[in-house]
Design a protein around this motif. Structure first.
Motif, PDB file in Angstrom:
ATOM      1  N   MET A   1     -61.337 -16.532   8.863  1.00 34.67           N
ATOM      2  CA  MET A   1     -62.555 -16.543   9.649  1.00 34.67           C
ATOM      3  C   MET A   1     -63.701 -16.071   8.760  1.00 34.67           C
ATOM      4  SD  MET A   1     -63.225 -13.514  12.407  1.00 34.67           S
ATOM      5  CE  MET A   1     -61.486 -13.358  12.457  1.00 34.67           C
ATOM      6  N   GLU A   2     -64.813 -16.750   8.919  1.00 31.85           N
ATOM      7  CA  GLU A   2     -65.962 -16.415   8.088  1.00 31.85           C
ATOM      8  C   GLU A   2     -66.951 -15.572   8.876  1.00 31.85           C
ATOM      9  OE1 GLU A   2     -69.625 -18.516   5.711  1.00 31.85           O
ATOM     10  OE2 GLU A   2     -68.035 -19.765   6.509  1.00 31.85           O
ATOM     11  N   MET A   3     -67.354 -14.480   8.261  1.00 33.90           N
ATOM     12  CA  MET A   3     -68.369 -13.632   8.866  1.00 33.90           C
ATOM     13  C   MET A   3     -69.647 -13.813   8.068  1.00 33.90           C
ATOM     14  SD  MET A   3     -69.391 -11.603  11.208  1.00 33.90           S
ATOM     15  CE  MET A   3     -67.823 -11.661  12.036  1.00 33.90           C
ATOM     16  N   THR A   4     -70.766 -13.797   8.780  1.00 32.97           N
ATOM     17  CA  THR A   4     -72.062 -13.921   8.128  1.00 32.97           C
ATOM     18  C   THR A   4     -72.959 -12.763   8.558  1.00 32.97           C
ATOM     19  OG1 THR A   4     -73.021 -15.224   9.929  1.00 32.97           O
ATOM     20  CG2 THR A   4     -71.902 -16.454   8.149  1.00 32.97           C
ATOM     21  N   ILE A   5     -73.962 -12.521   7.765  1.00 34.25           N
ATOM     22  CA  ILE A   5     -74.952 -11.505   8.129  1.00 34.25           C
ATOM     23  C   ILE A   5     -75.630 -11.909   9.439  1.00 34.25           C
ATOM     24  CG2 ILE A   5     -77.172 -10.505   7.459  1.00 34.25           C
ATOM     25  CD1 ILE A   5     -76.120 -10.471   4.587  1.00 34.25           C
ATOM     26  N   GLU A   6     -75.827 -13.202   9.622  1.00 38.21           N
ATOM     27  CA  GLU A   6     -76.471 -13.677  10.854  1.00 38.21           C
ATOM     28  C   GLU A   6     -75.650 -13.324  12.088  1.00 38.21           C
ATOM     29  OE1 GLU A   6     -78.240 -15.440   7.452  1.00 38.21           O
ATOM     30  OE2 GLU A   6     -76.127 -15.568   8.045  1.00 38.21           O
ATOM     31  N   LYS A   7     -74.327 -13.444  12.006  1.00 38.85           N
ATOM     32  CA  LYS A   7     -73.478 -13.061  13.149  1.00 38.85           C
ATOM     33  C   LYS A   7     -73.563 -11.560  13.395  1.00 38.85           C
ATOM     34  CE  LYS A   7     -69.950 -16.645  13.113  1.00 38.85           C
ATOM     35  NZ  LYS A   7     -68.526 -16.937  12.918  1.00 38.85           N
ATOM     36  N   LEU A   8     -73.542 -10.786  12.325  1.00 37.51           N
ATOM     37  CA  LEU A   8     -73.656  -9.335  12.470  1.00 37.51           C
ATOM     38  C   LEU A   8     -75.007  -8.969  13.081  1.00 37.51           C
ATOM     39  CD1 LEU A   8     -72.102  -8.287   9.041  1.00 37.51           C
ATOM     40  CD2 LEU A   8     -71.087  -7.900  11.303  1.00 37.51           C
ATOM     41  N   GLU A   9     -76.057  -9.619  12.617  1.00 39.65           N
ATOM     42  CA  GLU A   9     -77.394  -9.361  13.164  1.00 39.65           C
ATOM     43  C   GLU A   9     -77.474  -9.802  14.627  1.00 39.65           C
ATOM     44  OE1 GLU A   9     -79.987  -7.743  12.102  1.00 39.65           O
ATOM     45  OE2 GLU A   9     -79.446  -7.441  10.008  1.00 39.65           O
ATOM     46  N   ARG A  10     -76.805 -10.896  14.967  1.00 41.32           N
ATOM     47  CA  ARG A  10     -76.811 -11.366  16.350  1.00 41.32           C
ATOM     48  C   ARG A  10     -76.171 -10.323  17.267  1.00 41.32           C
ATOM     49  NH1 ARG A  10     -73.737 -16.321  16.978  1.00 41.32           N
ATOM     50  NH2 ARG A  10     -72.502 -15.602  18.717  1.00 41.32           N
ATOM     51  N   TYR A  11     -75.067  -9.736  16.826  1.00 40.44           N
ATOM     52  CA  TYR A  11     -74.428  -8.694  17.632  1.00 40.44           C
ATOM     53  C   TYR A  11     -75.374  -7.504  17.798  1.00 40.44           C
ATOM     54  CZ  TYR A  11     -71.490  -5.043  19.387  1.00 40.44           C
ATOM     55  OH  TYR A  11     -70.999  -4.030  20.165  1.00 40.44           O
ATOM     56  N   LYS A  12     -75.970  -7.088  16.700  1.00 37.66           N
ATOM     57  CA  LYS A  12     -76.903  -5.954  16.746  1.00 37.66           C
ATOM     58  C   LYS A  12     -78.057  -6.258  17.692  1.00 37.66           C
ATOM     59  CE  LYS A  12     -79.561  -2.836  13.914  1.00 37.66           C
ATOM     60  NZ  LYS A  12     -79.693  -2.181  12.674  1.00 37.66           N
ATOM     61  N   GLY A  13     -78.586  -7.466  17.625  1.00 43.08           N
ATOM     62  CA  GLY A  13     -79.680  -7.866  18.512  1.00 43.08           C
ATOM     63  C   GLY A  13     -79.270  -7.899  19.974  1.00 43.08           C
ATOM     64  N   LEU A  14     -78.062  -8.390  20.235  1.00 48.11           N
ATOM     65  CA  LEU A  14     -77.560  -8.441  21.614  1.00 48.11           C
ATOM     66  C   LEU A  14     -77.446  -7.040  22.206  1.00 48.11           C
ATOM     67  CD1 LEU A  14     -74.715 -11.117  21.622  1.00 48.11           C
ATOM     68  CD2 LEU A  14     -76.702 -11.054  23.132  1.00 48.11           C
ATOM     69  N   THR A  15     -76.890  -6.108  21.451  1.00 44.21           N
ATOM     70  CA  THR A  15     -76.723  -4.759  21.987  1.00 44.21           C
ATOM     71  C   THR A  15     -78.077  -4.080  22.195  1.00 44.21           C
ATOM     72  OG1 THR A  15     -76.332  -3.847  19.770  1.00 44.21           O
ATOM     73  CG2 THR A  15     -74.394  -4.457  21.075  1.00 44.21           C
ATOM     74  N   SER A  16     -79.026  -4.379  21.331  1.00 43.67           N
ATOM     75  CA  SER A  16     -80.369  -3.835  21.505  1.00 43.67           C
ATOM     76  C   SER A  16     -81.022  -4.428  22.749  1.00 43.67           C
ATOM     77  CB  SER A  16     -81.204  -4.145  20.259  1.00 43.67           C
ATOM     78  OG  SER A  16     -82.507  -3.661  20.414  1.00 43.67           O
ATOM     79  N   GLU A  17     -80.856  -5.721  22.945  1.00 45.86           N
ATOM     80  CA  GLU A  17     -81.398  -6.390  24.133  1.00 45.86           C
ATOM     81  C   GLU A  17     -80.746  -5.844  25.402  1.00 45.86           C
ATOM     82  OE1 GLU A  17     -82.177 -10.913  25.804  1.00 45.86           O
ATOM     83  OE2 GLU A  17     -80.914 -10.640  24.036  1.00 45.86           O
ATOM     84  N   MET A  18     -79.451  -5.582  25.351  1.00 49.53           N
ATOM     85  CA  MET A  18     -78.750  -5.038  26.509  1.00 49.53           C
ATOM     86  C   MET A  18     -79.276  -3.650  26.860  1.00 49.53           C
ATOM     87  SD  MET A  18     -74.929  -6.411  25.592  1.00 49.53           S
ATOM     88  CE  MET A  18     -74.128  -5.176  26.586  1.00 49.53           C
ATOM     89  N   LYS A  19     -79.568  -2.852  25.862  1.00 50.17           N
ATOM     90  CA  LYS A  19     -80.132  -1.519  26.119  1.00 50.17           C
ATOM     91  C   LYS A  19     -81.491  -1.650  26.809  1.00 50.17           C
ATOM     92  CE  LYS A  19     -81.549   2.833  24.001  1.00 50.17           C
ATOM     93  NZ  LYS A  19     -82.498   3.058  25.053  1.00 50.17           N
ATOM     94  N   ALA A  20     -82.298  -2.589  26.329  1.00 52.62           N
ATOM     95  CA  ALA A  20     -83.604  -2.816  26.957  1.00 52.62           C
ATOM     96  C   ALA A  20     -83.438  -3.285  28.400  1.00 52.62           C
ATOM     97  CB  ALA A  20     -84.398  -3.834  26.138  1.00 52.62           C
ATOM     98  N   LEU A  21     -82.470  -4.157  28.651  1.00 51.07           N
ATOM     99  CA  LEU A  21     -82.214  -4.616  30.023  1.00 51.07           C
ATOM    100  C   LEU A  21     -81.784  -3.453  30.912  1.00 51.07           C
ATOM    101  CD1 LEU A  21     -80.406  -8.019  29.384  1.00 51.07           C
ATOM    102  CD2 LEU A  21     -82.498  -7.698  30.724  1.00 51.07           C
ATOM    103  N   ARG A  22     -80.909  -2.573  30.385  1.00 50.19           N
ATOM    104  CA  ARG A  22     -80.487  -1.398  31.174  1.00 50.19           C
ATOM    105  C   ARG A  22     -81.691  -0.521  31.510  1.00 50.19           C
ATOM    106  NH1 ARG A  22     -76.160  -1.000  27.445  1.00 50.19           N
ATOM    107  NH2 ARG A  22     -77.263   0.698  26.437  1.00 50.19           N
ATOM    108  N   ASP A  23     -82.562  -0.306  30.524  1.00 50.46           N
ATOM    109  CA  ASP A  23     -83.759   0.502  30.756  1.00 50.46           C
ATOM    110  C   ASP A  23     -84.657  -0.149  31.808  1.00 50.46           C
ATOM    111  OD1 ASP A  23     -82.839   2.278  28.846  1.00 50.46           O
ATOM    112  OD2 ASP A  23     -84.268   1.643  27.295  1.00 50.46           O
TER     113      ASP A  23
END
Length: 134
Positions: A1-23
């Motif tokens: 399986m290939e991992m990319t910086i873009e996938k890692l950044e996407r996860y980071k962005g999703l969790t940040s967006e989820m925190k904003a949604l919770r707030d």
């Protein structure tokens, strides 16, 4: 399986967006102070139940969006964890966990790993690992 910086950044962005949604959801529970319940004219609605009903509707919509983001983040995290288990370099695993999974900044990640804050140390190490920098 290939991992990319873009996938890692996407996860980071999703969790940040989820925190904003919770707030955002939390802020909607306070119908008395929330400016989101102003009508188009700038004054409060005169119908007694409307702020609460409006809040409930907005909360339910946001919770549905949150739920979709959560499922997407879970799938992506499983992929990241699976990839991390194949990485032999403990330093890269640690950097990825702190920066991408735990949402630490590059400076915070460097402070944890190397004992002093630096934007460049951890970032450069990851970029080199992925062949983005020399």
């Amino acid at each position: 399986m290939e991992m990319t910086i873009e996938k890692l950044e996407r996860y980071k962005g999703l969790t940040s967006e989820m925190k904003a949604l919770r707030d955002q959801i939390d802020s909607l529970y306070d119908t008395y102070r929330s400016p989101q319940f102003m009508s188009d004219g700038g004054s409060h609605s005169m119908s007694a139940g409307s702020p609460t009903e409006s809040a409930v509707e907005k909360i339910l919509n946001l919770k549905e969006i949150y739920s979709k983001k959560y499922e997407e983040a879970l799938d992506l995290l499983a992929e990241v964890e699976s990839w991390l288990s194949t990485v032999d370099d403990v330093e890269i695993r640690s950097i990825c966990r702190h920066h991408y999974i735990l949402n630490k900044s590059w400076s915070q990640t460097s402070a944890i790993l190397y004992g002093y804050p630096s934007y460049y140390n951890s970032r450069k190490r990851v970029m080199r690992y992925f062949g983005r920098e020399k």
